[in-house]
Design a protein around this motif. Structure first.
Motif, mmCIF file in Angstrom:
data_model
loop_
_atom_site.group_PDB
_atom_site.id
_atom_site.type_symbol
_atom_site.label_atom_id
_atom_site.label_comp_id
_atom_site.label_asym_id
_atom_site.label_seq_id
_atom_site.Cartn_x
_atom_site.Cartn_y
_atom_site.Cartn_z
ATOM 1 N N TYR A 469 43.595 46.785 -160.290
ATOM 2 C CA TYR A 469 42.389 47.493 -159.841
ATOM 3 C C TYR A 469 41.140 46.844 -160.444
ATOM 4 O O TYR A 469 40.126 46.702 -159.760
ATOM 5 N N LYS A 470 41.222 46.438 -161.698
ATOM 6 C CA LYS A 470 40.070 45.818 -162.369
ATOM 7 C C LYS A 470 39.635 44.555 -161.647
ATOM 8 O O LYS A 470 38.443 44.352 -161.375
ATOM 9 N N THR A 472 40.381 43.701 -158.576
ATOM 10 C CA THR A 472 39.909 44.064 -157.237
ATOM 11 C C THR A 472 38.445 44.484 -157.293
ATOM 12 O O THR A 472 37.619 44.060 -156.482
ATOM 13 N N TYR A 473 38.131 45.319 -158.274
ATOM 14 C CA TYR A 473 36.742 45.756 -158.454
ATOM 15 C C TYR A 473 35.822 44.568 -158.716
ATOM 16 O O TYR A 473 34.728 44.464 -158.145
ATOM 17 N N GLU A 474 36.269 43.663 -159.580
ATOM 18 C CA GLU A 474 35.429 42.515 -159.924
ATOM 19 C C GLU A 474 35.159 41.629 -158.719
ATOM 20 O O GLU A 474 34.061 41.064 -158.586
ATOM 21 N N TYR A 476 34.951 42.637 -155.567
ATOM 22 C CA TYR A 476 33.941 43.332 -154.757
ATOM 23 C C TYR A 476 32.567 43.239 -155.407
ATOM 24 O O TYR A 476 31.558 43.021 -154.729
#
Length: 569
Positions: A469-470, A472-474, A476
């Motif tokens: 998730y980390k 993926t967030y980065e 975006y």
């Protein structure tokens, strides 16, 4: 008899948002002069010695936990409950309360009793625990009880085994009067009776609604927390009741489970809205019927809502995975008088970055960490703290000390095969090379897995559990941030460097293609124009695939306003 059916003010209680099952909160605890006289009678009455499990049941009856029962069932109610899950009058009650003492001395006393007699129930130290006013004496059929209550007569079922170990041939029915409450040891200072919780919920805290949660052998995990938090968004209070006493030997010892709850509730729950009270009960192991019993126990403690998980009160493979849910089709919450909230199996999705269920999560098992109470206990036996995604560290640290037995045997095993443990919590490991990774060419067989596999998968999850998730967030954020001061400048710099190097590579290859012969004299030493052209084509594609390095000027086009901010203020 003395009317002690209500310890709280009846008028006030009538205005509470909940009522005891059957309309009466039973209180058969003798006090004052009544206790003094009862103890005097007990000294001259016939005596039956009872074990700890029977003493616990007597206390539950006397303090209203099992309202409207005020004693052990007569034959009519006993048979009706076994066959229909209801008293003879039709009121729902799922499990029989019977008393069929064993032992030569006890059996002689039972044989001498008749309806109307009174008998003292004593413990192993000869202390009188209760008086029983005999209203019925009847034959006790162990096989009939096992088949009707558990759906099996298999002695491997712990409930069935308990019937054959603890029950005799004759049962006594009748009202009880509690004379001495057994000391609760480390829980004495925090134990609460139903009268205590009703008063606390509705007189002191002024709650309008309370959700109850009864949990057994397992240390507190994030699946429990998921259900609690969902309910705390809706109700005023939460009553958490870990079961203590009479646990199986391979469970986490109850002193440690209680300390786990105290630690986690202190760190993560609203103190003014959460009540913790140990529930000292016997384990009935009745599967779905026990779920109904727990719902009614929660009701008798004053709860307006009951939280029921996927395999509440399940035991092995004797019952369907969701039998604890489907039982409420037979006994609907409206009839039970408590709002039952059913939760599907909870797991942790590293892509969703939260605890969730199949009802809410769209992702496949490659990014799921399952929450299995049995699996968690087995991991603790291996001396490994479970992933933080499924067990809070505060919980795991204490539970590891309390699980019994623990440590691997001489063959490196615990109670269950290591493959079964891995499958129960990390099913992705069987089909994927890592958490969130590609599929294996050939799935692994759980029977072939070793302790090395367990160590490998726990290290994988600890390393990558929060990275998916980390990262993926980065990705975006890197693409979306208009204010590039908030972006990872080193990423943009690396991308700019990749682009510059790849452009030089393309330029070199263009020169190589221009100079390459149509055919090579030695295919191992030289390249012809066709092969050099393939290298150039690949290099150009790679240049296009490099994400752009964004500068503040590159994102200026994304900002426009039809009016200045004064227009919006």
């Amino acid at each position: 008899m003395t009317d002690k059916s209500m310890t709280l003010d009846k008028e006030s209680m009538a205005n509470y948002p909940q009522q005891p099952h059957g309309g009466v909160l039973v209180d058969r605890v003798a006090t004052g002069d009544e206790l003094k006289k009862a103890l005097e009678r007990a000294a001259s009455l016939p005596q039956i010695m009872i074990d700890l499990e029977a003493a616990i049941t007597v206390e539950m009856i006397a303090t209203g936990v099992l309202s409207p029962n005020d004693g052990f069932m007569n034959q009519q109610d006993y048979i009706s409950v076994l066959e229909k899950g209801r008293f003879a009058n039709g009121l729902v009650w799922p499990t029989p309360l019977s008393f069929a003492p064993i032992g030569e001395t006890n059996e002689k006393v039972v044989a001498s009793l008749k309806v109307g007699d009174e008998v003292a129930l004593i413990d192993h130290s000869q202390t009188p625990i209760a008086l029983l006013s005999v209203s019925d004496v009847f034959d006790y059929d162990r096989e009939f009880r096992a088949e009707k209550l558990f759906g099996t007569t298999d002695r491997k079922h712990p409930g069935v085994d308990s019937i054959y170990r603890r029950m005799g041939d004759k049962a006594l029915g009748g009202q009880i009067t509690l004379l001495n409450r057994v000391d609760w040891g480390p829980f004495e200072s925090i134990r609460l009776s139903p009268a205590d919780t009703w008063r606390q919920f509705y007189e002191e805290k002024k709650f309008k609604s309370v959700a109850g949660f009864i949990t057994g052998a397992n240390p507190m995990h994030r699946g429990h927390e998921h259900m609690h938090r969902n309910m705390l968004e809706e109700v005023d209070g939460l009553l958490a009741q870990p079961l203590v006493e009479m646990a199986k030997r391979e469970y986490t010892r109850h002193e440690y489970r209680m300390r786990v709850y105290q630690s986690v509730l202190e760190q993560y729950y609203p103190k003014e809205r959460t009540v913790l009270a140990p529930l000292r009960v016997t384990y009935i192991f009745a599967g779905p019927r026990e779920t109904i019993l727990h719902a009614l126990v929660m009701k008798n403690y004053g709860c307006t809502h009951a939280i029921v998980g996927r395999d509440h009160a399940g035991i092995g493979d004797y019952y369907d995975k969701y039998a604890s849910h489907s039982i409420f089709d037979q006994f609907p919450p409206e009839e039970l008088g408590i709002d039952v909230r059913l939760f599907h199996e909870v797991f942790y999705c590293v892509r969703c970055n939260t605890t969730t269920s199949s009802q809410a999560c769209p992702h496949d098992e490659s990014v799921h960490i399952k929450i299995s109470g049995t699996g968690i206990r087995e991991m603790l036996r291996h001396g490994i703290i479970p992933p933080k995604e499924i067990v809070r560290p505060e919980s795991a640290y204490i539970a590891l000390q309390g699980v019994q037995p623990k440590g691997r045997d001489a063959q490196g095993n615990t109670i269950s095969p290591v493959g079964k443990l891995i499958k129960s919590i990390f099913p992705f490991y069987l089909t994927h090379t890592r958490l969130g990774g590609p599929k294996r060419e050939v799935p692994l067989n759980p029977d072939d897995l070793s302790n090395a596999d367990l160590e490998a998968v726990i290290l994988d999850v600890r390393t990558n559990g929060d990275l998916i998730y980390k990262q993926t967030y980065e990705e975006y954020a890197s693409a979306a941030d208009i204010n590039r001061n908030a972006a990872a400048t080193w990423i943009d710099r690396a991308r700019a460097d990749m682009q510059a190097q790849q452009k030089l590579m393309v330029k070199d290859l263009e020169m190589k293609v221009a100079a390459a012969p149509e055919s090579a004299s030695d295919e191992f030493m030289y390249q012809d124009k066709a092969e050099a052209s393939k290298e150039l084509e690949a290099a150009k594609k790679m240049l296009k695939e490099i994400p752009p390095a964004l500068s503040p000027e590159d994102t200026e086009y994304r900002v426009w306003n039809i009016a200045d901010y004064d227009h919006y203020r």
